[in-house]
Design a protein around this motif. Structure first.
Motif, PDB file in Angstrom:
ATOM      1  N   GLY A  33       3.731   6.128  -5.583  1.00  0.00           N
ATOM      2  CA  GLY A  33       3.819   6.093  -6.981  1.00  0.00           C
ATOM      3  C   GLY A  33       4.778   5.048  -7.571  1.00  0.00           C
ATOM      4  O   GLY A  33       5.166   5.207  -8.817  1.00  0.00           O
ATOM      5  N   LEU A  34       4.725   3.778  -6.835  1.00  0.00           N
ATOM      6  CA  LEU A  34       5.940   2.700  -7.333  1.00  0.00           C
ATOM      7  C   LEU A  34       4.935   1.578  -7.391  1.00  0.00           C
ATOM      8  O   LEU A  34       5.243   0.445  -7.406  1.00  0.00           O
ATOM      9  N   ALA A  35       3.680   1.832  -7.727  1.00  0.00           N
ATOM     10  CA  ALA A  35       2.795   0.523  -7.764  1.00  0.00           C
ATOM     11  C   ALA A  35       3.207  -0.544  -9.052  1.00  0.00           C
ATOM     12  O   ALA A  35       3.114  -1.669  -8.825  1.00  0.00           O
ATOM     13  N   ASP A  36       3.993   0.070  -9.960  1.00  0.00           N
ATOM     14  CA  ASP A  36       4.391  -0.721 -11.157  1.00  0.00           C
ATOM     15  C   ASP A  36       5.834  -1.110 -10.738  1.00  0.00           C
ATOM     16  O   ASP A  36       6.351  -1.914 -11.557  1.00  0.00           O
ATOM     17  N   ARG A  37       6.180  -0.853  -9.762  1.00  0.00           N
ATOM     18  CA  ARG A  37       7.847  -1.438  -9.453  1.00  0.00           C
ATOM     19  C   ARG A  37       7.854  -2.310  -8.126  1.00  0.00           C
ATOM     20  O   ARG A  37       8.815  -2.615  -7.733  1.00  0.00           O
TER      21      ARG A  37
ATOM     22  N   MET B 116       0.916  -1.241   0.127  1.00  0.00           N
ATOM     23  CA  MET B 116      -0.064  -0.083   0.050  1.00  0.00           C
ATOM     24  C   MET B 116       0.935   1.145  -0.032  1.00  0.00           C
ATOM     25  O   MET B 116       0.465   2.180  -0.520  1.00  0.00           O
ATOM     26  N   ALA B 117       1.951   1.341   0.738  1.00  0.00           N
ATOM     27  CA  ALA B 117       2.922   2.367   0.736  1.00  0.00           C
ATOM     28  C   ALA B 117       3.417   2.668  -0.332  1.00  0.00           C
ATOM     29  O   ALA B 117       3.623   3.904  -1.082  1.00  0.00           O
TER      30      ALA B 117
ATOM     31  N   ALA C  54       4.803   3.251   5.864  1.00  0.00           N
ATOM     32  CA  ALA C  54       3.981   2.152   5.847  1.00  0.00           C
ATOM     33  C   ALA C  54       3.021   1.846   7.185  1.00  0.00           C
ATOM     34  O   ALA C  54       1.832   1.157   6.743  1.00  0.00           O
ATOM     35  N   LEU C  55       3.283   2.145   8.111  1.00  0.00           N
ATOM     36  CA  LEU C  55       2.600   1.664   9.444  1.00  0.00           C
ATOM     37  C   LEU C  55       2.006   2.949  10.007  1.00  0.00           C
ATOM     38  O   LEU C  55       1.429   2.898  10.843  1.00  0.00           O
ATOM     39  N   ASP C  56       1.570   3.619   8.914  1.00  0.00           N
ATOM     40  CA  ASP C  56       0.862   5.113   9.109  1.00  0.00           C
ATOM     41  C   ASP C  56       1.243   5.716  10.502  1.00  0.00           C
ATOM     42  O   ASP C  56       0.241   5.813  11.551  1.00  0.00           O
ATOM     43  N   PRO C  57       2.457   6.252  10.693  1.00  0.00           N
ATOM     44  CA  PRO C  57       2.786   6.712  12.132  1.00  0.00           C
ATOM     45  C   PRO C  57       1.967   8.033  12.264  1.00  0.00           C
ATOM     46  O   PRO C  57       1.512   8.877  11.390  1.00  0.00           O
TER      47      PRO C  57
END
Length: 244
Positions: free
Chosen positions: A122-126, A116-117, A149-152
């Motif tokens: 903007g790295l969905a394709d990577r 998700m992060a 990633a852990l929504d701090p």
């Protein structure tokens, strides 16, 4: 609220921070200073990565350096370091998932959060691309992904645009501007700070020499109407701090 209280730190007798106190509550703060001002040291302390020589850092009253509260506190604050060494053979997803797991998430949850992060930056394709094949701009996006990633509650960004060309610098600033987090972002470029933050803290030789809004800083410029007023004001504050 993230609080840094009376923090001092020395490296082999060299004072990097000298009784620094800052509170972050529902805002975005720009931390600016020339090279060697202590910005990285301060963010490392605030992020739980460097135990100060004296003083403390806490979030929501939970100390980052107390054995009783450290694990809980570390889940509420995250640091995007100025440089992040990643194993070149890992994929982007594996790298972010591993760093997320290291912060206490279960592996399955870490992998989901990492994916998700990476989408958010903007790295969905990577996600399946190996680190060694990615550009410098993408490396900075991965460093940002592992921080969010852990929504701090609070993000600490240490010179997030360092080493980037103008296009990638703008892309990272746009990503940061779109985040829904309290944050402290360090930079030696006052214009980067002004696009993201409403409050500015100027650090010089390990001490806070200015803490106020960007508009308050602007008034300290010789010509507050100048397009370079914020930069001129920053330099004026630093020059004044050099006077014994």
């Amino acid at each position: 609220m993230l609080t840094v209280s009376g923090v001092a730190h020395t490296y082999g007798g060299v004072v990097a921070l000298d009784a620094v106190s800052i509170a972050v509550a529902g805002e975005r703060i720009g931390l600016v200073g020339v090279n060697g001002a202590g910005k990285t040291t301060l963010l490392s302390v605030a992020g739980g990565a460097l135990k100060p020589t004296s003083g403390d850092a806490a979030i929501g009253g939970a100390s980052l350096y107390s054995r009783a509260s450290r694990r809980v506190a570390l889940r509420r604050v995250a640091l995007m370091p100025q440089s992040l060494a990643l194993p070149s053979h890992l994929t982007a997803l594996e790298a972010v998932a591993y760093l997320t797991w290291m912060r206490g998430a279960r592996w399955r949850d870490a992998t989901r959060a990492a994916h998700m992060a990476l989408v958010d930056v903007g790295l969905a394709d990577r996600v399946g691309t190996r680190i060694r094949t990615l550009s410098g701009g993408m490396h900075r996006r991965i460093a940002l992904a592992q921080a969010i990633a852990l929504d701090p509650e609070v993000l600490l960004l240490d010179e997030p645009t360092t080493g980037l060309d103008p296009q990638h610098r703008r892309e990272i600033l746009d990503l940061v501007a779109g985040l829904d987090h309290e944050l402290v972002m360090s930079s030696h470029l006052i214009e980067d700070v002004a696009t993201i933050c409403s409050r500015v803290v100027v650090l010089h030789r390990g001490r806070v020499v200015f803490d106020g809004t960007t508009e308050q800083l602007r008034t300290l410029a010789p010509d507050s109407a100048s397009p370079r007023a914020l930069e001129d004001a920053f330099l004026a504050v630093v020059d004044a701090a050099k006077v014994p």
